[in-house]
Design an enzyme around this catalytic site. Structure first.
Site, PDB file in Angstrom:
ATOM      1  N   ARG A 107       0.819  -1.227   0.000  1.00 57.89           N
ATOM      2  CA  ARG A 107       0.000   0.000   0.000  1.00 57.89           C
ATOM      3  C   ARG A 107       0.849   1.272   0.000  1.00 57.89           C
ATOM      4  NH1 ARG A 107      -3.402  -3.109   3.484  1.00 57.89           N
ATOM      5  NH2 ARG A 107      -5.155  -3.878   2.254  1.00 57.89           N
ATOM      6  N   GLU A 113      -2.916  18.446 -11.060  1.00 57.48           N
ATOM      7  CA  GLU A 113      -3.255  18.970 -12.390  1.00 57.48           C
ATOM      8  C   GLU A 113      -4.735  19.307 -12.530  1.00 57.48           C
ATOM      9  OE1 GLU A 113      -1.048  17.271 -15.752  1.00 57.48           O
ATOM     10  OE2 GLU A 113      -2.799  17.704 -16.994  1.00 57.48           O
ATOM     11  N   ARG A 132      -0.888  23.079 -13.704  1.00 56.76           N
ATOM     12  CA  ARG A 132       0.071  22.039 -14.102  1.00 56.76           C
ATOM     13  C   ARG A 132      -0.093  21.647 -15.569  1.00 56.76           C
ATOM     14  NH1 ARG A 132       2.210  16.792 -10.629  1.00 56.76           N
ATOM     15  NH2 ARG A 132       3.591  16.010 -12.269  1.00 56.76           N
TER      16      ARG A 132
HETATM   17  N1  GLY Z   1       5.219  15.944 -17.463  1.00 57.91           N
HETATM   18  C1  GLY Z   1       4.164  16.819 -17.123  1.00 57.91           C
HETATM   19  C2  GLY Z   1       3.804  16.766 -15.665  1.00 57.91           C
HETATM   20  O1  GLY Z   1       4.511  16.196 -14.870  1.00 57.91           O
HETATM   21  O2  GLY Z   1       2.788  17.314 -15.295  1.00 57.91           O
END
Ligand code: GLY
Length: 375
Positions: A130, A245, A249
């Site tokens: 884990r 992201e 990002r």
């Molecule tokens: N390679 C793009 C990122 O790590 O977001």
């Protein structure tokens, strides 16, 4: 930015992620101090080194010697080189071998290699027991400036690249710039596309510095450590602000929507390396932005000229065997993971160092642009 570079001391870049914060250490000849760095971080830990056959031939003995010198017991897992190892089968083997090596929660994995090894090892580390800690020791330029930092790990699905994975941050990144001396120049150049990306997406002064200093970086002078540190600082900042992201990002994907389509269209083969596809994709992102009146033609020409000067492809005609036609590329772009509810998302630019995220890009406009670009 244009001051002469003298220092060859290691450069440390912090990644500020709270209780998952870590350091990226960049310098020539750092591999020998890997064991000491790991021992300081995790006293008493054992290590399993995961690498590929090519990297093992060059750097495994030195890595194991560095661990032994610090009193760290280690074992090794060596997989086949290349994207073909980012599979469920190899992932299963790596997990089973880590468990067989009796690596426990307090121990760690060491990813010794390029992006494939970092992604595979990091994903295995995120799953075994884990989650165990792992250290990135990137051996390609692309991995040193991009893939080893930020915790994106994973393998490929039959439906596309990196579709099975996890965010799992390393506990340390050790980027020994001397390891890049043994890279074939084509691979170094492909990694350089990701270096230029950081200038093109958010740092015009760095791009101007690269235009003046890229030869020293290729030759292994102090410009190499400086450029890698600038890239890592930029990425560390973005990752600290947007680890998962959900926004900013995505800027790191400049050139990747067009680039991934070209790379997939070439079957992820040696005809077009990932970084070469990113170079082509960035040129296309600038040209598309200029066509939309967002960026000047002069800036688009400047981006193209620099990438061409270092020897990267800047026109699809330079891809041996050519690239697929517009219909095939549009299908590949539509499958891209940045498509949300049918709308196309692209990273576009207002100039050098001024990238932004554009949602709802009109597919017909992309198609019309591609018809000219791949003709
Ligand atoms: N390679 C793009 C990122 O790590 O977001």
């Amino acid at each position: 930015m244009n001051a002469p570079l003298k220092a060859r001391e290691p450069i440390t870049v912090p990644v500020a992620l709270g209780n998952r914060a870590y350091e990226i250490v960049i310098g020539r000849g750092l591999l020998g101090s890997l064991g000491g760095a790991i021992k300081a971080l995790r006293p008493g830990a054992r290590a399993v080194v995961v690498t590929d056959e090519n990297v093992a031939a060059h750097h495994l003995a030195a890595t194991e010697a560095a661990l032994t010198a610090a009193g760290i017991a280690s074992s090794r897992i060596v997989v086949a080189p290349g994207e073909g190892s980012k599979t469920v089968a190899t992932f299963e083997r790596v997990c089973e071998d880590i468990i067989a090596a009796r690596i426990e929660r307090g121990d760690l994995a060491v990813a010794l290699g390029g992006g494939v090894i970092g992604d595979l090892t990091g994903f295995a580390a995120s799953c075994v027991r884990r989650g165990i800690d792992f250290v990135q020791v990137p051996t390609s330029l692309l991995a040193q400036v991009d893939s080893s930092v930020g915790g994106k790990t994973g393998i490929n699905s039959r439906h596309g690249k990196n579709l099975i994975g996890a965010f799992h941050q390393p506990v340390l990144v050790v980027a020994d710039t001397a390891l890049l001396d043994t890279l074939p120049v084509r691979e170094f150049r492909a990694g350089y596309a990701e270096v230029a990306k950081y200038g093109l997406l958010g740092d015009a002064a760095f791009f101007a510095w690269l235009e003046a200093n890229w030869q020293d970086m290729f030759a292994g002078g102090p410009a190499r450590e400086h450029a890698i540190a600038v890239c890592c600082r930029a990425k560390a900042g973005i990752v600290a602000r947007d680890e998962r992201e959900t926004g900013e990002r995505a800027l790191l994907n400049l050139g990747h929507t067009f680039g991934h389509a070209l790379e997939a269209g070439c079957g992820f083969s040696q005809r077009l390396l990932h970084g070469e596809a990113v170079a082509l994709g960035m040129v296309m992102a600038f040209d598309f932005s200029a066509r939309k009146g967002l960026c000047s033609a002069a800036d688009a020409a400047r981006a193209r000229a620099h990438l061409a000067a270092v020897g990267l492809p800047t026109h699809v005609k330079q891809v041996p065997g050519g690239v697929p036609g517009v219909d095939a590329l549009m299908d590949l772009i539509a499958q891209d993971k940045k498509v949300k509810r049918g709308a196309l998302t692209f990273i576009l630019v207002r100039g050098i160092g001024q990238a932004f995220i554009e949602h709802n890009v009109d597919a017909a406009e992309v198609r019309a642009f591609l018809s000219g670009a791949v003709a």
